[in-house]
Write a protein that holds these residues in place. Structure first.
Motif, PDB file in Angstrom:
ATOM      1  N   ALA A 249     -39.350  44.592 -60.180  1.00  0.00           N
ATOM      2  CA  ALA A 249     -40.573  44.819 -59.419  1.00  0.00           C
ATOM      3  C   ALA A 249     -40.336  45.654 -58.161  1.00  0.00           C
ATOM      4  N   ASN A 250     -39.176  45.521 -57.539  1.00  0.00           N
ATOM      5  CA  ASN A 250     -38.956  46.140 -56.229  1.00  0.00           C
ATOM      6  C   ASN A 250     -37.936  47.274 -56.224  1.00  0.00           C
ATOM      7  N   ARG A 251     -37.022  47.277 -57.190  1.00  0.00           N
ATOM      8  CA  ARG A 251     -36.027  48.346 -57.256  1.00  0.00           C
ATOM      9  C   ARG A 251     -35.904  48.842 -58.694  1.00  0.00           C
ATOM     10  N   PRO A 252     -37.000  49.412 -59.255  1.00  0.00           N
ATOM     11  CA  PRO A 252     -36.931  49.853 -60.654  1.00  0.00           C
ATOM     12  C   PRO A 252     -35.896  50.938 -60.899  1.00  0.00           C
ATOM     13  N   LEU A 253     -35.590  51.745 -59.863  1.00  0.00           N
ATOM     14  CA  LEU A 253     -34.558  52.760 -60.053  1.00  0.00           C
ATOM     15  C   LEU A 253     -33.207  52.118 -60.333  1.00  0.00           C
ATOM     16  N   TYR A 254     -32.909  51.035 -59.598  1.00  0.00           N
ATOM     17  CA  TYR A 254     -31.656  50.320 -59.840  1.00  0.00           C
ATOM     18  C   TYR A 254     -31.706  49.566 -61.161  1.00  0.00           C
ATOM     19  N   PHE A 255     -32.858  48.958 -61.454  1.00  0.00           N
ATOM     20  CA  PHE A 255     -32.972  48.096 -62.628  1.00  0.00           C
ATOM     21  C   PHE A 255     -32.975  48.896 -63.928  1.00  0.00           C
ATOM     22  N   TYR A 256     -33.691  50.024 -63.945  1.00  0.00           N
ATOM     23  CA  TYR A 256     -33.809  50.821 -65.171  1.00  0.00           C
ATOM     24  C   TYR A 256     -32.969  52.099 -65.139  1.00  0.00           C
ATOM     25  N   SER A 257     -33.154  52.901 -64.087  1.00  0.00           N
ATOM     26  CA  SER A 257     -32.592  54.245 -64.111  1.00  0.00           C
ATOM     27  C   SER A 257     -31.072  54.274 -64.038  1.00  0.00           C
ATOM     28  N   VAL A 258     -30.475  53.413 -63.219  1.00  0.00           N
ATOM     29  CA  VAL A 258     -29.016  53.434 -63.093  1.00  0.00           C
ATOM     30  C   VAL A 258     -28.330  53.061 -64.402  1.00  0.00           C
ATOM     31  N   PRO A 259     -28.669  51.886 -65.018  1.00  0.00           N
ATOM     32  CA  PRO A 259     -28.041  51.603 -66.318  1.00  0.00           C
ATOM     33  C   PRO A 259     -28.489  52.589 -67.395  1.00  0.00           C
ATOM     34  N   GLY A 260     -29.751  53.083 -67.308  1.00  0.00           N
ATOM     35  CA  GLY A 260     -30.221  54.054 -68.297  1.00  0.00           C
ATOM     36  C   GLY A 260     -29.437  55.344 -68.238  1.00  0.00           C
ATOM     37  N   PHE A 261     -29.161  55.814 -67.024  1.00  0.00           N
ATOM     38  CA  PHE A 261     -28.382  57.035 -66.867  1.00  0.00           C
ATOM     39  C   PHE A 261     -26.969  56.847 -67.411  1.00  0.00           C
ATOM     40  N   ALA A 262     -26.414  55.650 -67.196  1.00  0.00           N
ATOM     41  CA  ALA A 262     -25.064  55.371 -67.709  1.00  0.00           C
ATOM     42  C   ALA A 262     -25.053  55.387 -69.242  1.00  0.00           C
ATOM     43  N   LEU A 263     -26.075  54.779 -69.857  1.00  0.00           N
ATOM     44  CA  LEU A 263     -26.154  54.771 -71.320  1.00  0.00           C
ATOM     45  C   LEU A 263     -26.327  56.188 -71.865  1.00  0.00           C
ATOM     46  N   ALA A 264     -27.233  56.945 -71.234  1.00  0.00           N
ATOM     47  CA  ALA A 264     -27.475  58.317 -71.696  1.00  0.00           C
ATOM     48  C   ALA A 264     -26.215  59.161 -71.562  1.00  0.00           C
ATOM     49  N   THR A 265     -25.482  58.985 -70.478  1.00  0.00           N
ATOM     50  CA  THR A 265     -24.240  59.738 -70.285  1.00  0.00           C
ATOM     51  C   THR A 265     -23.237  59.420 -71.391  1.00  0.00           C
ATOM     52  N   CYS A 266     -23.122  58.124 -71.740  1.00  0.00           N
ATOM     53  CA  CYS A 266     -22.208  57.743 -72.833  1.00  0.00           C
ATOM     54  C   CYS A 266     -22.651  58.368 -74.155  1.00  0.00           C
ATOM     55  N   GLY A 267     -23.978  58.338 -74.403  1.00  0.00           N
ATOM     56  CA  GLY A 267     -24.495  58.902 -75.644  1.00  0.00           C
ATOM     57  C   GLY A 267     -24.256  60.402 -75.741  1.00  0.00           C
ATOM     58  N   PHE A 268     -24.527  61.123 -74.645  1.00  0.00           N
ATOM     59  CA  PHE A 268     -24.327  62.573 -74.654  1.00  0.00           C
ATOM     60  C   PHE A 268     -22.837  62.918 -74.779  1.00  0.00           C
ATOM     61  N   TYR A 269     -22.007  62.123 -74.120  1.00  0.00           N
ATOM     62  CA  TYR A 269     -20.563  62.372 -74.217  1.00  0.00           C
ATOM     63  C   TYR A 269     -20.084  62.183 -75.661  1.00  0.00           C
ATOM     64  N   MET A 270     -20.569  61.104 -76.292  1.00  0.00           N
ATOM     65  CA  MET A 270     -20.207  60.881 -77.702  1.00  0.00           C
ATOM     66  C   MET A 270     -20.696  62.032 -78.566  1.00  0.00           C
ATOM     67  N   GLY A 271     -21.889  62.558 -78.238  1.00  0.00           N
ATOM     68  CA  GLY A 271     -22.439  63.662 -79.016  1.00  0.00           C
ATOM     69  C   GLY A 271     -21.599  64.923 -78.887  1.00  0.00           C
ATOM     70  N   PHE A 272     -21.207  65.231 -77.656  1.00  0.00           N
ATOM     71  CA  PHE A 272     -20.378  66.420 -77.443  1.00  0.00           C
ATOM     72  C   PHE A 272     -19.031  66.293 -78.161  1.00  0.00           C
ATOM     73  N   LYS A 273     -18.440  65.101 -78.087  1.00  0.00           N
ATOM     74  CA  LYS A 273     -17.146  64.897 -78.749  1.00  0.00           C
ATOM     75  C   LYS A 273     -17.289  64.999 -80.266  1.00  0.00           C
ATOM     76  N   LEU A 274     -18.433  64.474 -80.772  1.00  0.00           N
ATOM     77  CA  LEU A 274     -18.662  64.531 -82.209  1.00  0.00           C
ATOM     78  C   LEU A 274     -18.836  65.974 -82.676  1.00  0.00           C
ATOM     79  N   LEU A 275     -19.637  66.746 -81.933  1.00  0.00           N
ATOM     80  CA  LEU A 275     -19.833  68.147 -82.298  1.00  0.00           C
ATOM     81  C   LEU A 275     -18.521  68.919 -82.225  1.00  0.00           C
TER      82      LEU A 275
END
Length: 323
Positions: A249-275
């Protein structure tokens, strides 16, 4: 009045003589609010004891199906009744409005189940009377005076205290305390919605954003039989849920965006390595690896965007409410 014991809700109240010195030096009207739901066993004793330290006692009967309202009225309280159970936030909203109508200068909130000691009221309102604060939080954990406090309770309170510090920039050791004092001038800063987070935390959020001076004082608490044997797993799960709701409710950037950015970074990194491995011909496409890469990337991107949107909407809502 003798040291007579009043019994209520499995709690023994040691009655107190009225603090005449305290009442004599305070010319301000002190009004206590007790939101109550089916508390006929404890409410009478609590009202009688609370009246020793305040000018008015308001009991907000929140749709009780027992004799809470009748007992409170006979004990001398001003009773306001809700026809249906609306929750603690609405009960406090009604109580604050009624207190203002009665000319309150200082408003004290207490739980009606008997866990708070009315004898702590002078200590609670003292910082407001002295002009040192507009809101006072009664803390059971300010210095951990009771060494028998279970470790899981200390862990839970530490987690919630850390969340309050992060969310509201407030150093509060007992964020769930219902025993608080307020200068009546603060009554309009509170939303009393209680929709996304517990009303206790919502009031801290409103006070923090409004720049209200907040302090804490140490209070005692009667140990109710039902809370003293609380399941540690359920308690910690509840504490984690409260922390999560506060962060969302009060820090959605910390609650959603920080872990979301970490997940997306892992996914993109896996994609680049796969390609890289596919183009080099050193490996072929693997369904499981590909699915995990896509899932992490999409989930991370969604969480990151959701956090940004929620943060923007929360900021717009606060600006609208402040107008």
């Amino acid at each position: 009045m003798s040291n007579e014991l009043l019994m209520g809700n499995s709690t023994q109240y040691l009655t107190h003589k009225e603090n005449q010195r305290f009442r004599g030096i305070s010319s301000q009207n002190i009004t206590a609010i007790l939101p109550a739901y089916n508390e006929e066993v404890s409410i009478g004793s609590l009202v009688l004891l609370t009246k020793l330290y305040v000018d008015n006692v308001i009991v907000v009967d929140d749709g009780s199906t027992d004799r809470t309202a009748e007992v409170a009225r006979k004990a001398g309280a001003e009773v306001v009744a809700h026809q249906t159970n609306k929750g603690k936030a609405e009960a406090l909203k009604t109580g604050f409005k009624t207190a203002a109508d009665l000319g309150a200068d200082i408003i004290v909130t207490m739980d009606a189940n008997g866990q708070h000691n009315p004898a702590d009221i002078p200590k609670l309102v003292a910082p407001i009377i002295k002009g040192n604060a507009e809101m006072v939080n009664g803390s059971r954990y300010l210095s951990y005076p009771d060494k028998n406090v279970p470790i899981y309770r200390r862990v839970g309170q530490t987690m919630q205290g850390t969340a309050v510090k992060m969310n509201f920039d407030l150093k509060i050791t007992d964020s769930q305390s219902g025993f608080r004092a307020f200068a009546a001038s603060t009554k309009n800063i509170f939303r009393f919605s209680g929709k996304k987070i517990a009303i206790e935390n919502e009031m801290l959020a409103d006070a923090g954003r409004s720049g209200v001076r907040i302090t804490e004082v140490e209070i005692g608490a009667f140990k109710l039989s039902e809370t003293s044997t609380r399941n540690p797993v359920k308690y910690l799960r509840g504490a984690l849920k409260a922390v999560g709701e506060d962060m969302e409710a009060n820090r959605p950037l910390y609650f959603y965006s920080v872990p979301g950015f970490a997940l997306a970074t892992c996914g993109f990194y896996m994609g680049f390595k796969l390609l890289e491995t596919v183009f080099l011909g050193s490996a072929s496409l693997n369904f499981g690896h590909t699915f995990l890469m896509v899932f992490l990337s999409l989930a991370g991107a969604y969480m990151t965007l959701r956090g940004i949107v929620a943060h923007s909407m929360a900021g717009a809502t606060r600006q609208t409410e402040s107008v």
